[in-house]
Scaffold this active site. Structure first.
Site, mmCIF file in Angstrom:
data_model
loop_
_atom_site.group_PDB
_atom_site.id
_atom_site.type_symbol
_atom_site.label_atom_id
_atom_site.label_comp_id
_atom_site.label_asym_id
_atom_site.label_seq_id
_atom_site.Cartn_x
_atom_site.Cartn_y
_atom_site.Cartn_z
ATOM 1 N N HIS A 17 -13.372 -5.617 11.042
ATOM 2 C CA HIS A 17 -13.175 -6.877 10.322
ATOM 3 C C HIS A 17 -13.782 -7.996 11.172
ATOM 4 O O HIS A 17 -13.435 -8.140 12.350
ATOM 5 C CB HIS A 17 -11.684 -7.185 10.146
ATOM 6 C CG HIS A 17 -10.978 -6.323 9.150
ATOM 7 N ND1 HIS A 17 -11.052 -6.546 7.797
ATOM 8 C CD2 HIS A 17 -10.168 -5.246 9.313
ATOM 9 C CE1 HIS A 17 -10.313 -5.648 7.163
ATOM 10 N NE2 HIS A 17 -9.771 -4.841 8.069
ATOM 11 N N ASP B 246 -13.431 -0.723 0.636
ATOM 12 C CA ASP B 246 -13.447 -1.909 -0.220
ATOM 13 C C ASP B 246 -14.440 -2.959 0.257
ATOM 14 O O ASP B 246 -14.483 -4.063 -0.284
ATOM 15 C CB ASP B 246 -12.048 -2.512 -0.365
ATOM 16 C CG ASP B 246 -11.504 -3.092 0.927
ATOM 17 O OD1 ASP B 246 -11.881 -2.612 2.011
ATOM 18 O OD2 ASP B 246 -10.682 -4.031 0.865
ATOM 19 N N SER C 201 -8.346 0.084 0.655
ATOM 20 C CA SER C 201 -9.304 -0.097 1.740
ATOM 21 C C SER C 201 -9.839 1.232 2.254
ATOM 22 O O SER C 201 -10.523 1.952 1.546
ATOM 23 C CB SER C 201 -8.651 -0.923 2.845
ATOM 24 O OG SER C 201 -9.552 -1.226 3.880
ATOM 25 N N HIS C 202 -9.491 1.591 3.493
ATOM 26 C CA HIS C 202 -10.033 2.772 4.152
ATOM 27 C C HIS C 202 -9.124 3.989 4.027
ATOM 28 O O HIS C 202 -9.445 5.049 4.568
ATOM 29 C CB HIS C 202 -10.242 2.477 5.638
ATOM 30 C CG HIS C 202 -8.959 2.116 6.340
ATOM 31 N ND1 HIS C 202 -8.444 0.841 6.293
ATOM 32 C CD2 HIS C 202 -8.082 2.860 7.072
ATOM 33 C CE1 HIS C 202 -7.312 0.817 6.988
ATOM 34 N NE2 HIS C 202 -7.070 2.022 7.467
ATOM 35 N N ASP D 47 -16.594 0.014 4.737
ATOM 36 C CA ASP D 47 -15.392 0.781 4.402
ATOM 37 C C ASP D 47 -15.183 0.811 2.893
ATOM 38 O O ASP D 47 -16.019 0.323 2.126
ATOM 39 C CB ASP D 47 -14.177 0.235 5.150
ATOM 40 C CG ASP D 47 -13.657 -1.067 4.591
ATOM 41 O OD1 ASP D 47 -14.450 -1.812 3.974
ATOM 42 O OD2 ASP D 47 -12.464 -1.365 4.764
ATOM 43 N N ASP E 268 -14.794 -4.763 3.074
ATOM 44 C CA ASP E 268 -14.499 -5.924 3.922
ATOM 45 C C ASP E 268 -14.721 -5.636 5.401
ATOM 46 O O ASP E 268 -14.598 -6.532 6.234
ATOM 47 C CB ASP E 268 -13.092 -6.468 3.670
ATOM 48 C CG ASP E 268 -11.979 -5.480 3.992
ATOM 49 O OD1 ASP E 268 -12.282 -4.341 4.412
ATOM 50 O OD2 ASP E 268 -10.805 -5.845 3.817
ATOM 51 N N ARG E 269 -15.054 -4.367 5.749
ATOM 52 C CA ARG E 269 -15.304 -4.018 7.147
ATOM 53 C C ARG E 269 -16.707 -3.438 7.309
ATOM 54 O O ARG E 269 -17.250 -2.814 6.390
ATOM 55 C CB ARG E 269 -14.276 -2.991 7.644
ATOM 56 C CG ARG E 269 -12.890 -3.550 7.739
ATOM 57 C CD ARG E 269 -12.005 -2.657 8.590
ATOM 58 N NE ARG E 269 -11.703 -1.402 7.958
ATOM 59 C CZ ARG E 269 -11.678 -0.221 8.577
ATOM 60 N NH1 ARG E 269 -11.993 -0.131 9.852
ATOM 61 N NH2 ARG E 269 -11.347 0.871 7.919
ATOM 62 N N LYS F 152 -4.139 -6.408 -2.188
ATOM 63 C CA LYS F 152 -4.372 -7.487 -1.230
ATOM 64 C C LYS F 152 -4.311 -8.802 -2.001
ATOM 65 O O LYS F 152 -4.770 -8.884 -3.143
ATOM 66 C CB LYS F 152 -5.732 -7.340 -0.551
ATOM 67 C CG LYS F 152 -5.843 -6.136 0.368
ATOM 68 C CD LYS F 152 -7.219 -6.064 1.036
ATOM 69 C CE LYS F 152 -7.315 -4.893 1.994
ATOM 70 N NZ LYS F 152 -8.656 -4.805 2.640
ATOM 71 N N ARG G 15 0.836 -1.195 0.000
ATOM 72 C CA ARG G 15 0.000 0.000 0.000
ATOM 73 C C ARG G 15 0.874 1.251 0.000
ATOM 74 O O ARG G 15 1.858 1.316 0.727
ATOM 75 C CB ARG G 15 -0.902 -0.001 1.231
ATOM 76 C CG ARG G 15 -2.158 0.826 1.075
ATOM 77 C CD ARG G 15 -3.065 0.683 2.285
ATOM 78 N NE ARG G 15 -3.526 -0.673 2.520
ATOM 79 C CZ ARG G 15 -4.576 -0.968 3.287
ATOM 80 N NH1 ARG G 15 -5.261 -0.008 3.861
ATOM 81 N NH2 ARG G 15 -4.931 -2.228 3.468
#
Length: 460
Positions: free
Chosen positions: A327, A242, A104-105, A240, A244-245, A114, A16
C-alpha cells in the site's frame, strides 16, 4: 429489524469474512442499511458502490445496494472496478461516500467491504458503531435511487495525468494483476503508456486460477519473475486482488518489498521536499528507516493497515507513506492507496534515473530477512500471546515498541509480531545483518512464543 454480525468479520480496517459461512447476503444488506444510516446522520445523501471480480461480489453488491436504498441513500453503481476507482470517484467526482465489495488479497472464498466518506477513512470505531446500529435495529428509513455510472474512462484519464511522458527510456514491463479487478482497466491503460508492455493473468477471474492475489509474498510472483526473465524485461509490476496494492520485481526477477519501493519513491519526494516526514509501519525494514534518515528526511513508524496509515497521514499532514504489503499513499492522490497510481510513479522514477532497477537493487545493503511468517491462531489466542510477550519483556526490562503488536530491536536488526487485521494469524518478521544474527533473532522469538504457550508444531 435487527441484525447481529459474527464478531470475527468486524475488522479494524474493514468488514471481511468467508462467504456463506460467517458472511452472507443478509449481512450484506445490513452492511448497506447500517452504513446508509450512518451517512444519513452525517447529512450525506449518496454513495458510490463498486465490486471486485470475486464470484460472490455481484450478489453481495445487490444486497448492499438494497440496504443503502432502504436507508434513503442514492446509490451510484460503478459495477466491476478496482477499489482505487471508488476512492477516485468519492474525491474527484464529489460523491459523498464510497463502499467497495472486496476481500482484497484474501483467498477466493472470502469477501468483504471497504468504506470511506468524503471526510476521510471509515474504520475502527466507525465499524464498531455500524455493528451496534444493526444490533439495535435503529435504522434510517427512506427510498433512495440507484443509477449506473461507468467511471473507468474518467479514472483512467486521471491516472494518465500523472504519467511523465517527457522521460522516455522505452522500458519493457511485464504486468500481472493476478486475475483481480485491476484487469478491467489495465489493457486499455497500457495502450496509452509509452514502452513495451506485456500483460499476464489479465482476465478478471474470481477463482484466481493462476496464483493467490497477494503480491507481497514471493510465491505469488513466481509467474511474474519467470516472465520478466523470459522476456528480458526491465521490471515486472504486480497488483493485488482489488488493485490498491502494488509490488515489483527487477530485471533479475527479485521481488522488492513495499518498504524498498517506498525508499525509491522517497528519493524523488525528498528531493522535492527536503526534510519531510515519510511514514511506514512496524513491519518495515531497518533499511527503510536508515535510508530516510540518510536522505535528510524524518522517518515515522506507525500502525499497519491502510485506514490507520491514511488517518495518521491526514492528522500529521504527511505527504508520502507506505507499507511492506505494497500500500502506498501519495498526498497528490488524495492520500489514498492505488496500485496503478504507484506503478505510474515507479515508471516516472525509473525513467528519470541513470541506473536501471537492477543496478539500484544491487546497491541496497544486504539484510537477512525471514520474510512474512504467519502463525494461525484464534483472535483470543492472538491477543493473549501478545500480552504475554509484553509481560515477559517488561519483566526483564527489555525495550520494545507496542504501537501495533510488538517490535524489539536486536544487536543486528529486529523482530516483530502483530495480530493481522484481515486474517486469523499472527504476522511475524525478523531481520538481521547476518545469517547467524537472523537465526539468533528467530530463536529468541521462538523461545518467547513457546513460553507464551504457542505449540512448537505451530511455529516455523
Amino acid at each position: 429489524m435487527k441484525h447481529t454480525f459474527d464478531s470475527d468479520i468486524l475488522k479494524e480496517c474493514d468488514i471481511r469474512g468467508v462467504v456463506d459461512r460467517n458472511l452472507g447476503d443478509q449481512d450484506a444488506y445490513f452492511v448497506g442499511r447500517g452504513f446508509g444510516t450512518m451517512l444519513r446522520l452525517k447529512n450525506k445523501k449518496n454513495c458510490l458502490v463498486g465490486r471486485d471480480g470475486r464470484l460472490s461480489s455481484k450478489r453481495l453488491a445487490e444486497s448492499t445496494i438494497s440496504g443503502l436504498i432502504d436507508a434513503g441513500i442514492d446509490v451510484v453503481d460503478g459495477g466491476l472496478i478496482p477499489t482505487p476507482a471508488v476512492y477516485f470517484g468519492v474525491n474527484a467526482l464529489k460523491i459523498q461516500a464510497g463502499l467497495m465489495i472486496t476481500a482484497s488479497h484474501n483467498p477466493p472464498e472470502y469477501n468483504g467491504f471497504k468504506f470511506l466518506t468524503d471526510e476521510g477513512s471509515f474504520h475502527g470505531e466507525d465499524i464498531v458503531n455500524l455493528g451496534s446500529i444493526c444490533r439495535e435495529g435503529v435504522f434510517a428509513v427512506g427510498e433512495g435511487l440507484c443509477s449506473q455510472r461507468n467511471i473507468i474512462p474518467e479514472y483512467m484519464d486521471y491516472l494518465l495525468k500523472f504519467l511523465d511522458t517527457r522521460l522516455l527510456k522505452n522500458l519493457k514491463v511485464v504486468w500481472d494483476p493476478g486475475n483481480g479487478a485491476a484487469g478491467i482497466i489495465l489493457s486499455s491503460l497500457l495502450e496509452k503508456i509509452p514502452g513495451d508492455h506485456i500483460l499476464i493473468c489479465g482476465e478478471v477471474d474470481g477463482r484466481f486460477p493462476n496464483h493467490h492475489p497477494d503480491p507481497s509474498l514471493p510465491e505469488n510472483t513466481i509467474m511474474l519473475s519467470r516472465k520478466v526473465l523470459e522476456e528480458k524485461a526491465d521490471l515486472g509490476i504486480a497488483l493485488d486482488g482489488d488493485g490498491d496494492r502494488m509490488a515489483a520485481v527487477d530485471g533479475k526477477g527479485r521481488l522488492l518489498y513495499g518498504d524498498q519501493l517506498l525508499v525509491l519513491f522517497s528519493r524523488d519526494y525528498l528531493r522535492r521536499f527536503p526534510g519531510a516526514t515519510v511514514m511506514s509501519e512496524v513491519k518495515a525494514s531497518r533499511f527503510f528507516y536508515d535510508e530516510i534518515f540518510a536522505m535528510g528526511g524524518s522517518p515515522l513508524m506507525w500502525k499497519v493497515g491502510h485506514t490507520n496509515q491514511k488517518a495518521k497521514m491526514k492528522e500529521e499532514a504527511i505527504g508520502l507513506a507506505g507499507e511492506t504489503s505494497g500500500h502506498f499513499f501519495f498526498q497528490e492522490n488524495y492520500g489514498f492507496d492505488d496500485g496503478l497510481f504507484a506503478a505510474i510513479k515507479l515508471l516516472n522514477f525509473l525513467n528519470g534515473e541513470e541506473d536501471s532497477l537492477n543496478e539500484i537493487v544491487d546497491s541496497f545493503p544486504v539484510y537477512h530477512d525471514s520474510g512474512e511468517i504467519r502463525v494461525s491462531l484464534t483472535s483470543e489466542e492472538r491477543h493473549r500471546v501478545i500480552e504475554e510477550l509484553k509481560s515477559q519483556l517488561r519483566s526483564v526490562g527489555r525495550d520494545h515498541t507496542d504501537i501495533d503488536g510488538i517490535r524489539v530491536s536486536t544487536e543486528e536488526g529486529f523482530w516483530m509480531l502483530r495480530s493481522s487485521n484481515t486474517q486469523p494469524h499472527l504476522t511475524i518478521r525478523c531481520e538481521a545483518l547476518t545469517k547467524s544474527g537472523l537465526e539468533e533473532t528467530m530463536n529468541e522469538l521462538r523461545d518467547l512464543l513457546s513460553v507464551a504457550g504457542v505449540k512448537k508444531d505451530d511455529l516455523w
